[in-house]
Scaffold this active site. Structure first.
Site, mmCIF file in Angstrom:
data_model
loop_
_atom_site.group_PDB
_atom_site.id
_atom_site.type_symbol
_atom_site.label_atom_id
_atom_site.label_comp_id
_atom_site.label_asym_id
_atom_site.label_seq_id
_atom_site.Cartn_x
_atom_site.Cartn_y
_atom_site.Cartn_z
ATOM 1 N N ARG A 45 0.828 -1.228 0.000
ATOM 2 C CA ARG A 45 0.000 0.000 0.000
ATOM 3 C C ARG A 45 0.853 1.266 0.000
ATOM 4 N NH1 ARG A 45 -3.507 2.872 4.165
ATOM 5 N NH2 ARG A 45 -5.438 3.485 3.124
ATOM 6 N N ILE A 71 -8.058 7.507 -0.432
ATOM 7 C CA ILE A 71 -8.216 6.056 -0.592
ATOM 8 C C ILE A 71 -8.758 5.486 0.709
ATOM 9 C CG2 ILE A 71 -6.532 5.793 -2.409
ATOM 10 C CD1 ILE A 71 -4.581 4.632 -0.384
ATOM 11 N N SER A 72 -9.576 4.457 0.550
ATOM 12 C CA SER A 72 -10.252 3.852 1.689
ATOM 13 C C SER A 72 -9.262 3.154 2.612
ATOM 14 C CB SER A 72 -11.265 2.821 1.213
ATOM 15 O OG SER A 72 -12.198 3.431 0.365
ATOM 16 N N GLN A 73 -9.704 2.928 3.845
ATOM 17 C CA GLN A 73 -8.888 2.165 4.781
ATOM 18 C C GLN A 73 -8.774 0.712 4.288
ATOM 19 O OE1 GLN A 73 -11.890 3.285 5.194
ATOM 20 N NE2 GLN A 73 -13.049 2.267 6.797
ATOM 21 N N MET A 217 -15.234 10.433 -0.191
ATOM 22 C CA MET A 217 -14.071 10.364 -1.053
ATOM 23 C C MET A 217 -13.315 11.667 -1.198
ATOM 24 S SD MET A 217 -12.901 7.781 -1.839
ATOM 25 C CE MET A 217 -13.207 6.041 -1.804
#
Ligand code: SAH
Length: 222
Positions: A45, A71-73, A217
């Site tokens: 990541r 970006i999402s967890q 977002m």
């Protein structure tokens, strides 16, 4: 260079990912698909986030990637990926490439990933990162994802990581019969519900509203 600024080795990042992924096995929203857990472990990541945030890359939190996007967890990425039930021969379409991280997580799980990003610099950067890291089965496009990718259709699964007001018809048309779609629904800049949909008899039907919320977002940071 102060210790705070010293680069973190790939090995240290991997150890941190091991700890994080181990936590995904437990508790509410636990991930059980070993293939998905392996993909989360394999995907660096930190390579997908801005350099000044790499230190935080293996924490379970959303991160800004510039251009007011986030970006999402990782736990949410793992959860959405598991819900798509990715199979080794699948072709998957993603709308909202962002950093390319979600596409990279899907890459080892399916045959081909097609991903579309509307913000040009983000699309170019993600394309570069994915190429540098050798993700040859991820195909990138810059443009409006609501039109889908007709030349590569039909898809076994569609994952939308931006939140359109309504489900774009081309995405329904380009989904295979029995195919699954994950899409966040709700007001922009607020928590969004994640819908799991399936195509049945040419129509899109709701399977479930997933019991996790999608983080808005926009980060407000550039
Ligand atoms: N899946 C990404 C995170 C996506 S953030 C990752 O893993 O990094 C949502 C992304 O959707 C943003 O990059 C945003 O620019 C993009 N986006 C918003 N509307 C879009 C549209 N109509 N078509 C394609 N991409 C869009």
């Amino acid at each position: 260079m102060s210790p705070l600024e010293a680069p973190i080795s790939d090995e240290t990042h991997r150890t941190a990912r091991e700890r994080l992924v181990e936590r995904f096995r437990h508790g509410p929203g636990a991930i059980h698909d070993e293939r998905v857990l392996a993909a989360m472990l394999a995907t660096p990541r930190h390579e997908f986030v801005p350099e000044n945030l790499r230190r935080d890359a293996n924490r379970d939190s959303p991160l800004p990637i510039g251009h007011r996007q986030t970006i999402s967890q990782p736990s949410l990425v793992a959860y959405m990926t598991e819900q798509l039930r990715p199979g080794p021969t699948d072709r998957v379409l993603e709308i909202g490439t962002g950093s390319g991280y979600q596409a990279a997580v899907l890459a080892p799980l399916v045959a081909e990933v097609y991903t579309i990003e509307i913000v040009e610099p983000l699309g170019r950067q993600a394309r570069e990162t994915l190429a540098r890291l050798g993700y040859t089965n991820v195909h990138t496009r810059i443009g409006d994802g609501h039109a889908g990718w007709p030349e590569a259709a039909p898809f076994d699964a569609v994952i939308v990581t931006c939140a359109p007001d309504a489900i774009p018809q081309p995405l329904i048309d380009q989904l295979k019969e029995g195919g699954r779609m994950i899409i966040p629904v709700g007001p922009q800049n607020d928590l969004q519900d994640l819908y799991l949909l399936e195509k049945r008899g040419g129509e899109i039907v709701r399977q479930a509203i997933l019991p996790v919320r999608f983080v808005p977002m926009t980060s407000g940071k550039d």
